[in-house]
Scaffold this active site. Structure first.
Site, PDB file in Angstrom:
ATOM      1  N   LYS A  36       0.841  -1.208   0.000  1.00 47.23           N
ATOM      2  CA  LYS A  36       0.000   0.000   0.000  1.00 47.23           C
ATOM      3  C   LYS A  36       0.877   1.259   0.000  1.00 47.23           C
ATOM      4  O   LYS A  36       0.559   2.245  -0.663  1.00 47.23           O
ATOM      5  CB  LYS A  36      -0.948  -0.014   1.210  1.00 47.23           C
ATOM      6  CG  LYS A  36      -2.049  -1.055   1.072  1.00 47.23           C
ATOM      7  CD  LYS A  36      -3.227  -0.793   1.991  1.00 47.23           C
ATOM      8  CE  LYS A  36      -3.058  -1.438   3.343  1.00 47.23           C
ATOM      9  NZ  LYS A  36      -4.159  -1.183   4.263  1.00 47.23           N
ATOM     10  N   GLU A 157     -17.821   4.576   5.076  1.00 45.06           N
ATOM     11  CA  GLU A 157     -17.232   4.225   3.788  1.00 45.06           C
ATOM     12  C   GLU A 157     -18.265   4.524   2.707  1.00 45.06           C
ATOM     13  O   GLU A 157     -19.462   4.344   2.899  1.00 45.06           O
ATOM     14  CB  GLU A 157     -16.822   2.748   3.768  1.00 45.06           C
ATOM     15  CG  GLU A 157     -15.611   2.513   4.652  1.00 45.06           C
ATOM     16  CD  GLU A 157     -15.076   1.099   4.584  1.00 45.06           C
ATOM     17  OE1 GLU A 157     -15.389   0.361   3.635  1.00 45.06           O
ATOM     18  OE2 GLU A 157     -14.323   0.729   5.502  1.00 45.06           O
ATOM     19  N   LYS A 206     -18.668   6.005  20.550  1.00 36.50           N
ATOM     20  CA  LYS A 206     -18.545   5.293  19.271  1.00 36.50           C
ATOM     21  C   LYS A 206     -19.431   4.036  19.259  1.00 36.50           C
ATOM     22  O   LYS A 206     -20.148   3.761  18.295  1.00 36.50           O
ATOM     23  CB  LYS A 206     -17.065   4.935  19.040  1.00 36.50           C
ATOM     24  CG  LYS A 206     -16.804   4.116  17.806  1.00 36.50           C
ATOM     25  CD  LYS A 206     -17.074   4.862  16.522  1.00 36.50           C
ATOM     26  CE  LYS A 206     -16.990   3.941  15.331  1.00 36.50           C
ATOM     27  NZ  LYS A 206     -17.417   4.589  14.103  1.00 36.50           N
ATOM     28  N   LEU A 252     -32.596   3.678   7.358  1.00 34.93           N
ATOM     29  CA  LEU A 252     -33.888   2.998   7.373  1.00 34.93           C
ATOM     30  C   LEU A 252     -34.147   2.323   6.026  1.00 34.93           C
ATOM     31  O   LEU A 252     -35.285   2.267   5.579  1.00 34.93           O
ATOM     32  CB  LEU A 252     -35.015   3.999   7.683  1.00 34.93           C
ATOM     33  CG  LEU A 252     -35.257   4.329   9.156  1.00 34.93           C
ATOM     34  CD1 LEU A 252     -36.441   5.287   9.302  1.00 34.93           C
ATOM     35  CD2 LEU A 252     -35.502   3.090  10.012  1.00 34.93           C
ATOM     36  N   GLY A 259     -23.516  -4.909   6.855  1.00 35.91           N
ATOM     37  CA  GLY A 259     -22.243  -5.609   6.681  1.00 35.91           C
ATOM     38  C   GLY A 259     -21.121  -4.623   6.907  1.00 35.91           C
ATOM     39  O   GLY A 259     -21.316  -3.617   7.586  1.00 35.91           O
ATOM     40  N   CYS A 262     -17.485  -2.622  10.448  1.00 33.31           N
ATOM     41  CA  CYS A 262     -17.708  -1.994  11.761  1.00 33.31           C
ATOM     42  C   CYS A 262     -18.938  -2.460  12.541  1.00 33.31           C
ATOM     43  O   CYS A 262     -18.800  -2.908  13.673  1.00 33.31           O
ATOM     44  CB  CYS A 262     -17.770  -0.478  11.599  1.00 33.31           C
ATOM     45  SG  CYS A 262     -16.171   0.202  11.128  1.00 33.31           S
ATOM     46  N   LYS A 322     -21.470  -2.129   0.535  1.00 36.09           N
ATOM     47  CA  LYS A 322     -22.390  -1.051   0.192  1.00 36.09           C
ATOM     48  C   LYS A 322     -21.841  -0.352  -1.035  1.00 36.09           C
ATOM     49  O   LYS A 322     -20.685  -0.572  -1.414  1.00 36.09           O
ATOM     50  CB  LYS A 322     -22.552  -0.064   1.349  1.00 36.09           C
ATOM     51  CG  LYS A 322     -21.252   0.673   1.681  1.00 36.09           C
ATOM     52  CD  LYS A 322     -21.316   1.422   2.978  1.00 36.09           C
ATOM     53  CE  LYS A 322     -22.108   2.691   2.857  1.00 36.09           C
ATOM     54  NZ  LYS A 322     -21.793   3.653   3.948  1.00 36.09           N
TER      55      LYS A 322
HETATM   56  N1  LIG Z   1     -13.434   1.427   8.068  1.00 34.39           N
HETATM   57  C1  LIG Z   1     -14.341   2.184   8.629  1.00 34.39           C
HETATM   58  O1  LIG Z   1     -15.361   2.530   8.028  1.00 34.39           O
HETATM   59  C2  LIG Z   1     -14.153   2.684  10.043  1.00 34.39           C
HETATM   60  C3  LIG Z   1     -14.925   3.757  10.495  1.00 34.39           C
HETATM   61  C4  LIG Z   1     -14.739   4.203  11.799  1.00 34.39           C
HETATM   62  C5  LIG Z   1     -13.832   3.576  12.631  1.00 34.39           C
HETATM   63  N2  LIG Z   1     -13.112   2.521  12.153  1.00 34.39           N
HETATM   64  C6  LIG Z   1     -12.125   1.908  13.048  1.00 34.39           C
HETATM   65  O2  LIG Z   1     -10.844   2.391  12.645  1.00 34.39           O
HETATM   66  C7  LIG Z   1      -9.856   1.369  12.851  1.00 34.39           C
HETATM   67  C8  LIG Z   1      -9.137   1.082  11.545  1.00 34.39           C
HETATM   68  O3  LIG Z   1     -10.067   0.536  10.650  1.00 34.39           O
HETATM   69  P1  LIG Z   1      -9.750   0.428   9.083  1.00 34.39           P
HETATM   70  O4  LIG Z   1     -11.003   0.016   8.431  1.00 34.39           O
HETATM   71  O5  LIG Z   1      -9.065   1.680   8.663  1.00 34.39           O
HETATM   72  O6  LIG Z   1      -8.707  -0.779   9.109  1.00 34.39           O
HETATM   73  P2  LIG Z   1      -7.647  -1.165   7.962  1.00 34.39           P
HETATM   74  O7  LIG Z   1      -7.399  -2.609   8.144  1.00 34.39           O
HETATM   75  O8  LIG Z   1      -8.119  -0.657   6.643  1.00 34.39           O
HETATM   76  O9  LIG Z   1      -6.333  -0.347   8.344  1.00 34.39           O
HETATM   77  C9  LIG Z   1      -5.492  -0.676   9.419  1.00 34.39           C
HETATM   78  C10 LIG Z   1      -4.057  -0.365   8.983  1.00 34.39           C
HETATM   79  O10 LIG Z   1      -3.197  -0.504  10.117  1.00 34.39           O
HETATM   80  C11 LIG Z   1      -1.967  -1.015   9.648  1.00 34.39           C
HETATM   81  N3  LIG Z   1      -1.233  -1.523  10.818  1.00 34.39           N
HETATM   82  C12 LIG Z   1      -1.577  -2.527  11.651  1.00 34.39           C
HETATM   83  N4  LIG Z   1      -0.642  -2.666  12.617  1.00 34.39           N
HETATM   84  C13 LIG Z   1       0.311  -1.717  12.383  1.00 34.39           C
HETATM   85  C14 LIG Z   1       1.519  -1.346  13.031  1.00 34.39           C
HETATM   86  N5  LIG Z   1       1.945  -1.961  14.140  1.00 34.39           N
HETATM   87  N6  LIG Z   1       2.251  -0.334  12.505  1.00 34.39           N
HETATM   88  C15 LIG Z   1       1.842   0.306  11.392  1.00 34.39           C
HETATM   89  N7  LIG Z   1       0.689  -0.002  10.744  1.00 34.39           N
HETATM   90  C16 LIG Z   1      -0.062  -0.995  11.232  1.00 34.39           C
HETATM   91  C17 LIG Z   1      -2.363  -2.037   8.623  1.00 34.39           C
HETATM   92  O11 LIG Z   1      -1.304  -2.356   7.751  1.00 34.39           O
HETATM   93  C18 LIG Z   1      -3.509  -1.316   7.911  1.00 34.39           C
HETATM   94  O12 LIG Z   1      -3.056  -0.571   6.802  1.00 34.39           O
HETATM   95  C19 LIG Z   1     -10.598   0.180  13.430  1.00 34.39           C
HETATM   96  O13 LIG Z   1     -10.546   0.258  14.825  1.00 34.39           O
HETATM   97  C20 LIG Z   1     -12.022   0.401  12.961  1.00 34.39           C
HETATM   98  O14 LIG Z   1     -12.968  -0.220  13.797  1.00 34.39           O
HETATM   99  C21 LIG Z   1     -13.228   2.071  10.879  1.00 34.39           C
END
Ligand SMILES: NC(=O)c1ccc[n+]([C@@H]2O[C@H](COP(=O)([O-])OP(=O)(O)OC[C@H]3O[C@@H](n4cnc5c(N)ncnc54)[C@H](O)[C@@H]3O)[C@@H](O)[C@H]2O)c1
Length: 447
Positions: A36, A157, A206, A252, A259, A262, A322
């Protein structure tokens, strides 16, 4: 300000990093995923999100963002270290904290002066307190001061860039006046109210929000099921509900259930940590159960309609959980495919942005390059994601191309009347069956 994002190429980390960069901060997006990082350093995106390309271009043109795997530099050169690593579901439903704990230990090892550590990942209540202990235990110099702050992310998202740049509110949990000042400065240029709480309440906000949104979805899916059975129409019902200002229109839409990465994960986590605190949460357990029932009912319907399924061709439109994203984590479409993959049926799939699935599913399905190839000679068309291009499909043409005119529309994107009129067997969610009146005399008598 100088900010590092640990997990800076993930969904939340990347959008947060780029969003803060275009607000004028100097951002280091640090991540352990080299593929990435390579993409981003070549100006390519690892995820699909509307307007994200423009955001990346603006941040890089202004030299406001760097992508790196060097955590030492990321920590040393920043005032604020935001942690946005994954907090996935573990086997028993609890949050898997391993990515977060590792990130905290690594960050702590490089802290050389006062830092504000901001946790953006979704974390069970009490995690900031635990993070403080982990950092303290791993500091090279125990005299260096630091603060831990909770700053949950609410982006959706599919609308992530807009949601991040124009948030309804910014929630921040702080335990010291110093960190409150830092967080006010971080978000000074955002036009949104800031809600300051203690860290535990912020962590809980949250979960409360996601539990509420999930409840609305399960609620309307349940109303849809009743509607089908008593021949009431969910479209009409929603019109009557949404205009009530106490109810409103968001979350709604009847469908295959929630799905994505989260809602279900966070509900399960909440139920687990609430259980440890002696709170049973019967309502939220039912919300989850209802959600599982939704996709099960759809799969059962597909199986019952397609007798001799092994000799059939099924066309599935939409793979992401979605519209507007390429994220297939916990996607209802994937749950459906996994189920029908066990049969001998021929499965053709199309999604505007998802072009790969994890094995063994990827090899089991045929990816079509366009919608019409997917539908050609199909015995059943199943719509799983509400992408705009699916809504614009010409149903007359679809009817002519399919071998058997059966549509299972799990997002209610087509007009049922039009579908029936053309001669389709059409199944939506909570949709009236026009032949109901002639068949269900007994219920009519009751009414
Ligand atoms: N995706 C969503 O819509 C959303 C919305 C709100 C909150 N969240 C929360 O945000 C957090 C992240 O979710 P996401 O969807 O972005 O996850 P993701 O898997 O897309 O991203 C996580 C990233 O962390 C990196 N990572 C993991 N361990 C690491 C380390 N030690 N050092 C450096 N990088 C590291 C991974 O390589 C990855 O790129 C989660 O807690 C999730 O619940 C997600």
């Amino acid at each position: 300000m100088k900010i590092s994002i640990i997990g800076g190429t993930g969904y939340v980390g990347l959008i947060t990093g780029l969003g803060l960069a275009v607000h004028g901060h100097d951002v280091i997006c640090m991540d352990g995923d080299s593929s990435k990082l390579n993409k981003l350093n070549n100006g390519e995106l690892p995820i699909f999100e509307e307007s994200l390309h423009e955001l990346l271009k603006e941040a890089t043109d202004r030299n406001k963002v760097v992508f790196t795997n060097n955590i030492k530099t990321a920590v040393r050169e920043s005032d604020i270290i935001m942690i946005a690593v994954g907090t996935p579901e573990s086997k028993n439903g609890e949050t898997d904290m391993s990515q977060l704990i590792l990130a905290l230990k690594l960050v702590a090892g490089y802290i050389n002066n006062y830092k504000t550590i901001v946790i953006k990942s979704t974390i069970p209540v009490g995690t900031c307190a635990m993070a403080r202990m982990i950092i303290k235990d791993n500091l090279k110099n125990p005299m260096i001061p630091f603060d831990v702050v909770s700053n949950p992310e609410f982006l959706r998202e599919g609308n992530a860039v807009s949601d991040f740049l124009n948030p309804d509110r910014i929630v921040v949990g702080v335990d010291t006046p110093e960190s409150e000042v830092v967080m006010k400065e971080l978000y000074r240029t955002f036009d949104a109210p800031m809600v300051f709480t203690d860290t535990r309440s912020s962590e809980m906000v949250k979960y409360a929000c996601n539990a509420y949104l999930a409840t609305r979805i399960s609620f309307i899916n349940e109303i849809s099921e009743i509607s089908e059975k008593v021949n009431a129409d969910i479209h009409a019902i929603l019109q009557g509900m949404k205009l009530d200002k106490r109810i409103g229109s968001h979350y709604l839409n009847p469908g295959p259930g929630f799905g994505g990465p989260c809602l279900a994960k966070d509900l399960k986590s909440l139920i687990c940590f609430a259980g440890k605190a002696n709170a049973g949460l019967p309502l939220l357990k039912a919300v989850l159960e209802r959600n599982g029932l939704q996709i099960k009912n759809i799969i059962d319907y597909v199986m019952s309609e397609l007798k001799d399924i092994g000799s059939k061709k099924i066309a599935v439109l939409g793979l992401s959980f979605k519209a507007g994203t390429n994220d297939t984590r916990n996607s209802p479409a994937i749950h459906l495919l996994e189920k029908i993959a066990d049969t001998k049926t021929s499965i053709h799939v199309y999604d505007p942005v998802v072009k790969n699935l994890e094995e063994p599913l990827h090899s089991r399905v045929t990816f079509s390059t366009n919608i019409m190839d997917t539908i050609m000679d199909a015995d059943c068309l199943i719509v799983m994601t509400e992408w705009p291009e699916f809504k614009e499909l010409n149903l007359e043409m679809v009817y002519m191309m399919m071998k058997t005119p059966l549509i299972i529309d799990t997002r209610n994107i087509f007009s049922p009347n039009k579908a029936y009129h053309l001669g389709f067997s059409y199944k939506g969610i909570g949709i009236t069956n026009p032949i109901f009146d002639s068949i269900d005399v007994s219920l009519k008598n009751i009414i």
